[in-house]
Design a protein around this motif. Structure first.
Motif, PDB file in Angstrom:
ATOM      1  N   GLU A   1     -14.582 -67.168  78.734  1.00 28.62           N
ATOM      2  CA  GLU A   1     -14.968 -66.052  79.777  1.00 28.62           C
ATOM      3  C   GLU A   1     -13.967 -66.342  80.801  1.00 28.62           C
ATOM      4  OE1 GLU A   1     -18.265 -64.990  83.166  1.00 28.62           O
ATOM      5  OE2 GLU A   1     -17.691 -66.881  82.710  1.00 28.62           O
ATOM      6  N   PRO A   2     -12.782 -65.239  81.007  1.00 27.45           N
ATOM      7  CA  PRO A   2     -11.949 -65.463  81.934  1.00 27.45           C
ATOM      8  C   PRO A   2     -12.645 -65.510  83.437  1.00 27.45           C
ATOM      9  CG  PRO A   2     -11.626 -63.387  81.107  1.00 27.45           C
ATOM     10  CD  PRO A   2     -12.702 -64.097  80.474  1.00 27.45           C
TER      11      PRO A   2
ATOM     12  N   ILE B   1     -19.045 -62.224  84.219  1.00 27.89           N
ATOM     13  CA  ILE B   1     -18.116 -61.060  83.976  1.00 27.89           C
ATOM     14  C   ILE B   1     -19.236 -59.966  83.761  1.00 27.89           C
ATOM     15  CG2 ILE B   1     -17.932 -61.322  81.564  1.00 27.89           C
ATOM     16  CD1 ILE B   1     -14.938 -60.542  81.634  1.00 27.89           C
TER      17      ILE B   1
ATOM     18  N   THR C   1     -11.953 -58.998  87.639  1.00 29.92           N
ATOM     19  CA  THR C   1     -11.998 -59.517  86.362  1.00 29.92           C
ATOM     20  C   THR C   1     -10.461 -59.813  86.068  1.00 29.92           C
ATOM     21  OG1 THR C   1     -13.494 -58.020  85.474  1.00 29.92           O
ATOM     22  CG2 THR C   1     -12.216 -58.950  83.929  1.00 29.92           C
ATOM     23  N   TRP C   2     -10.333 -60.973  85.734  1.00 26.12           N
ATOM     24  CA  TRP C   2      -9.108 -61.601  85.410  1.00 26.12           C
ATOM     25  C   TRP C   2      -8.910 -61.263  83.865  1.00 26.12           C
ATOM     26  CZ3 TRP C   2      -6.623 -66.414  87.495  1.00 26.12           C
ATOM     27  CH2 TRP C   2      -6.421 -66.465  88.846  1.00 26.12           C
ATOM     28  N   THR C   3      -7.766 -60.914  83.381  1.00 27.25           N
ATOM     29  CA  THR C   3      -7.458 -60.685  82.009  1.00 27.25           C
ATOM     30  C   THR C   3      -7.014 -61.939  81.324  1.00 27.25           C
ATOM     31  OG1 THR C   3      -4.929 -60.047  82.480  1.00 27.25           O
ATOM     32  CG2 THR C   3      -6.581 -58.406  82.462  1.00 27.25           C
ATOM     33  N   ARG C   4      -6.908 -62.063  80.228  1.00 30.17           N
ATOM     34  CA  ARG C   4      -6.392 -63.320  79.476  1.00 30.17           C
ATOM     35  C   ARG C   4      -5.050 -63.734  80.022  1.00 30.17           C
ATOM     36  NH1 ARG C   4      -9.099 -67.079  78.670  1.00 30.17           N
ATOM     37  NH2 ARG C   4     -10.700 -66.050  77.681  1.00 30.17           N
TER      38      ARG C   4
ATOM     39  N   PHE D   1     -15.372 -59.651  76.552  1.00 25.58           N
ATOM     40  CA  PHE D   1     -13.874 -59.541  76.707  1.00 25.58           C
ATOM     41  C   PHE D   1     -13.726 -61.092  76.669  1.00 25.58           C
ATOM     42  CE2 PHE D   1     -10.432 -59.812  80.045  1.00 25.58           C
ATOM     43  CZ  PHE D   1      -9.612 -59.328  79.079  1.00 25.58           C
ATOM     44  N   GLY D   2     -12.511 -61.197  75.643  1.00 26.14           N
ATOM     45  CA  GLY D   2     -11.909 -62.536  75.847  1.00 26.14           C
ATOM     46  C   GLY D   2     -10.321 -62.608  75.776  1.00 26.14           C
TER      47      GLY D   2
ATOM     48  N   LYS E   1     -16.203 -56.115  91.462  1.00 25.54           N
ATOM     49  CA  LYS E   1     -16.161 -57.203  90.534  1.00 25.54           C
ATOM     50  C   LYS E   1     -14.497 -57.190  90.089  1.00 25.54           C
ATOM     51  CE  LYS E   1     -17.831 -56.778  86.172  1.00 25.54           C
ATOM     52  NZ  LYS E   1     -19.013 -56.616  85.267  1.00 25.54           N
TER      53      LYS E   1
ATOM     54  N   TYR F   1     -20.626 -67.996  75.336  1.00 29.62           N
ATOM     55  CA  TYR F   1     -19.860 -66.674  75.549  1.00 29.62           C
ATOM     56  C   TYR F   1     -19.320 -66.141  74.354  1.00 29.62           C
ATOM     57  CZ  TYR F   1     -16.843 -63.662  78.140  1.00 29.62           C
ATOM     58  OH  TYR F   1     -16.205 -62.475  78.673  1.00 29.62           O
TER      59      TYR F   1
ATOM     60  N   ARG G   1     -18.867 -51.744  77.480  1.00 36.67           N
ATOM     61  CA  ARG G   1     -19.410 -52.656  78.620  1.00 36.67           C
ATOM     62  C   ARG G   1     -19.316 -51.977  80.006  1.00 36.67           C
ATOM     63  NH1 ARG G   1     -19.268 -58.074  78.560  1.00 36.67           N
ATOM     64  NH2 ARG G   1     -18.378 -57.688  80.937  1.00 36.67           N
TER      65      ARG G   1
END
Lengths: 755, 151
Positions: free
Chosen positions: A361-362, A222, A438-441, B38-39, A436, B100, B28
């Motif tokens: 980390e998603p 990420i 990116t998957w959200t939660r 980011f979590g 890139k 992480y 970021r």
């Protein structure tokens, strides 16, 4: 009725065993075909390229003395970037403090890179020792020739060759040129170090990334970035197998920073273990704009045939089906007779829900597609697999695809699937930007390759001699194989191998049966996979068997394991033998003596049988998985409906322990990972969609309720090393349930546990 | 969109961002300070923890427009060379597995110790309960924090 005739290879990709010949041959490819894999370059005019001694693909030594060891397996928290290179460094006699670790690109020349199934050390311990020893012998030969002394008077340490008699020493760097001209020794000439000479193997070595992690410099997928990079966030069909009917991008494009809105076509059903789900991507200047753009996006879906799926209803149905006659998967003796003549019959049904991996980390990946080439930075457990899928999806030659493996912010099996990498590559190709994804939660919780729910019924019979006379285990869960073939309704032998058909106890009648369970989701594998529900059912039932026999639970298991012997299951298994995690049963036997030894050790460490105050108790379970023997005792203090876990005790036998600190950390983490699903986590589906959204609905364990002290004992062994990433997980939950029973008198048949 | 001048790690950064953009993405994506992770995007996991005037906040749920002139510290600015006592303790105790969540854990722990230099074990557990670790490094996080507080 159908179940896949696959084996573990199909689940966990190829189990490729690199022989010495393989990696030496590979080395010769790397070095442009020079004889026997030894390469040598002179410094160029700018002096940029130092001469290199490169006796195999995993090692280079420069004339500057810098030893570089390739980390070709993926680092996801297990410590493999440290623990495998140290094996080579130890045999070589390298100065570990100065060794440079380089993460390998996806490339067959390194052998298997699919970091999964707890087999990195098992598969590469010997090749890495041989790689180090080969290089050592060549450096020693070069030094001995220089000094005109016998090779066997020389040794290596701290990246130098030493001649003890004369006190002479010479650095590896100074020997590079001479060593490179030597022939690589034959396999028969390679002399491995004696165990007592190990400097690193069997000791505690800190991870090489510790400082970078603690200072925020570690780079995960990420965090990957290139010039001109854009961010994509994807709205995926909420139901697996659905597709996009139409979408209106106008409102999304009105969000400042949004650049493009692009549809991603999914495969429908089967969903596959590699392709993206159907969806619409919003590409924007930054993540926030992409998220806002996605919120504004309007998509009409065809939800497909899974739109009515309800997981609670499936559990209710499976509870009924496991009562019936199933498909025999392992048969010994005659269970029907055993039951008919039993003095006592115990029967229970065990339920476990779907689980999501929820790596911190998603999923995220960066791709650049340009001039017929694709370059990717991704947190992938399976770099070669990802590259092959990209080649197919992009219509490119594999050779035009470069995969950089970043650190993984957790893997647990999720990041062995390249769907999110394919998303990035397709969007980069279509948009022309470096993208890139990116998957959200929420994306991660909704669209995982889930660990599937399970319903199991066990019937245990005790005869008039107070022996366990019969064992009948009924199993139903959606198979991983159904993710690639929707007609599969029953577990594969690979899934049954994970703690069910390897039932290890001396019972005259065994009947293990499976039942249909249709998959309505993407089923994947999660740390220790089907061992989780299978060990839960077995180890909690055996605790009841102990009680019914009037025996101590530990003594009961020791008794049921019987005499010291090597077990075989193959002849009793109905569909193609026992896969034994991809190894032959001769090479990696199931040794009851080793299991009994870890059980006795954990009982001793936990002071099993000690008196505890009311509400507190110990519970025990033992389970072998991934060829590693594990026994676990959990101490609980139950307060009403909540539980404290003051102590967890593990004893394990993984053969030779390579990095003892990382073995311990895997067991500590394994207990916490298991505590999450034992007490907290569940994914449910209503109308085909996942109900939970984030860490409020899908809970994982937090510090105040987590096990407080985790004691790990590694048995001394020189046997071949086996895995430690997954084996701590399966026995924890049943040991916890057995402890809660001992404290409260309440048996627990369902996870997450309530009492 | 508005222009913001932010005080981060003792330096001044000027950037354009919509007022609802969480500080996390400013750090970021706009300022390329990617040590903050980011979590969850909802203040549920603590991976994005930074300091605002020395106190721990979840940057994923903190809009840039609310920062104003308050000083922000991220993991990059916690110490000069990654040698804050907690950063050293993290390595000595072998805390990280995948690592992480650890920058968020360290930032949260640093804010705790600033407020309460000698926390009890229970106080550590309570203060750290908003920081998730999926690898399960909690026992070592706790001992690393307690080792620093006992120094």
């Amino acid at each position: 009725m159908k179940y896949a005739k696959d084996n573990i290879q199909e689940i966990k990709a190829d189990v490729f065993k690199p022989s010495r010949r393989d990696f030496l041959k590979a080395g010769s490819l790397l070095s442009g075909g020079l004889a026997l894999g030894v390469s040598f370059w002179s410094c160029d005019s700018k002096g940029a390229k130092t001469a290199l001694f490169e006796p195999n693909v995993y090692l280079t030594i420069g004339t500057d003395g810098i030893v570089t060891i390739m980390a070709h397996r993926t680092e996801m928290g297990q410590g493999i970037r440290t623990s495998l290179p140290l094996v080579l460094a130890d045999e070589l006699g390298a100065d570990w403090e100065k060794v440079n670790i380089e993460q390998a690109l996806a490339d067959e020349k390194y052998g298997d890179q699919n970091t999964d199934g707890s087999y990195s050390i098992r598969m590469f311990y010997k090749p890495f020792r041989e790689a180090g020893a080969t290089a050592r012998q060549m450096l020693v030969r070069a030094a001995a020739a220089k000094w005109k002394v016998n090779e066997d008077e020389c040794s290596t340490a701290k990246s130098e060759v030493l001649h003890t008699a004369s006190g002479k020493s010479i650095s590896f760097g100074e020997l590079v040129e001479d060593a490179s001209k030597l022939e690589v020794p034959e396999a028969s000439e390679i002399q491995l170090k004696a165990v007592e000479d190990f400097e690193l193997i069997g000791k505690a070595t800190p991870i090489v990334d510790g400082h970078n992690i603690a200072s925020g410099k570690a780079v995960y997928g990420i965090d990957a970035a290139v010039e001109g990079m854009k961010i994509a966030v994807v709205k995926r069909c909420p139901v697996v197998g659905g597709s996009v009917v139409s979408f209106d991008a106008e409102k999304a494009k009105a969000i400042p920073g949004v650049l493009e809105v692009i549809e991603i076509k999914g495969p429908g059903l089967p969903a596959t273990l590699s392709k993206p789900l159907s969806g619409v991507a919003v590409i924007a200047e930054n993540t926030w704009a992409a998220i806002k753009g996605r919120e504004a996006l309007e998509v009409e879906w065809d939800l497909g045939p899974n739109a009515t799926y309800d997981s609670d209803q499936q559990i209710a149905e499976l509870k009924e089906s496991v009562k019936k006659k199933g498909t025999d998967r392992r048969v010994r003796g005659n269970f029907t007779q055993a039951k008919a003549s039993a003095k006592k019959v115990i029967e229970h049904t065990y339920v476990a829900p779907h689980l999501a991996h929820a790596t911190m980390e998603p999923p995220a990946a960066l791709a650049v597609v340009k001039d017929g080439k694709c370059e990717v930075w991704a947190p992938t457990q399976n770099p070669q697999g990802a590259r092959d899928v990209l080649a197919e999806e992009l219509g490119m030659e594999k050779g035009n695809i470069t995969i950089h493996v970043t650190l993984l912010g957790g893997g647990f099996g999720r990041k062995s699937k390249p769907d999110f990498i394919v998303e990035a590559a397709l969007l980069a190709k279509e948009s022309g930007y470096p993208v890139k994804v990116t998957w959200t939660r929420e994306d991660d919780i909704h669209h995982d390759y889930f660990h599937a729910l399970s319903v199991q019924r066990v019937v245990a019979t005790i005869d008039s001699q107070n022996k366990l006379s019969g064992w009948n285990h009924h199993i139903a869960y959606p198979s991983i194989s159904a993710t690639t073939d929707t007609s599969v309704l029953q577990p594969s032998v690979g899934e049954m191998m994970l703690g069910a058909i390897d039932f290890a106890y001396q019972v005259p009648a065994i009947q293990i049966e499976t039942h249909d369970a249709k998959s309505h989701l993407r089923v994947g594998w999660l740390r220790s996979v089907r061992n989780i529900p299978q060990a839960y059912a077995i180890c909690t039932m055996l605790d009841e068997v102990a009680e019914a026999r009037g025996m101590d639970p530990v003594q009961n298991i020791l008794d049921l394991l019987g005499e010291d012997q090597n077990l075989t299951f193959a002849e009793e298994i109905t569909d193609g033998g026992y896969p034994n995690y991809g190894e032959s049963i001769e090479d990696y036997p199931w040794e009851t003596a080793r299991m009994k030894a870890v059980i006795k050790k954990v009982a001793e460490d936990a002071n099993w049988g000690r008196k505890l105050p009311s509400g507190s108790a110990l519970g025990f379970a033992a389970h072998k998985s991934f060829l590693t023997y594990v026994a676990c005792i959990v101490e609980v203090k139950v307060n009403g409906s909540s539980v404290e876990i003051p102590n967890v005790y593990y004893a394990l036998d993984c053969g030779t322990g390579v990095n003892t600190d990382r073995i311990k950390s895997q067991f500590e983490g394994g207990a916490q990972f298991a505590a999450s699903f034992a007490l907290k986590s569940a994914i449910t589906f209503k109308e085909g969609r996942v109900v939970q959204n984030n860490f409020d609905g899908y809970e994982i364990i937090r510090m105040p309720e987590s096990p407080k002290n985790i004691h790990v004992h590694i048995m001394e062994s020189t046997a071949k090393p086996t895995g430690v990433g997954e084996p701590p997980v399966p026995p924890f939950a049943p040991a916890l349930a057995n402890a809660i029973y001992a404290a409260t008198g309440k048996r627990i048949y369902e996870m997450p546990m309530k009492w | 969109m508005a222009e913001y001048t932010l005080k981060i790690n003792g330096k001044s950064y000027t950037t354009n961002a919509p007022e609802d953009m969480p500080l996390l993405w400013v750090l970021r994506d706009l300022l390329e300070l990617r040590g903050t992770k980011f979590g969850c995007g909802a203040g549920l996991c603590g991976a994005c923890t930074v300091h605002l005037e020395g106190a721990a906040i979840r940057s994923c749920s903190f809009p840039v427009s609310a920062v104003g002139s308050q000083a922000i510290t991220t993991i990059e600015g916690l110490s000069e060379n990654g040698d804050h006592p907690l950063q050293k303790a993290w390595q000595e105790h072998g805390v990280p597995q995948c690592g992480y969540c650890q920058t968020g854990q360290i930032m949260n722990a640093a804010a705790l110790l600033k407020q309460n230099p000698k926390p009890s074990e229970t106080e550590v557990e309570k203060a750290m309960q908003g920081n998730l670790c999926r690898c399960g490094t909690y026992t070592r996080i706790k001992s690393a924090i307690l080792s620093v507080s006992n120094d």
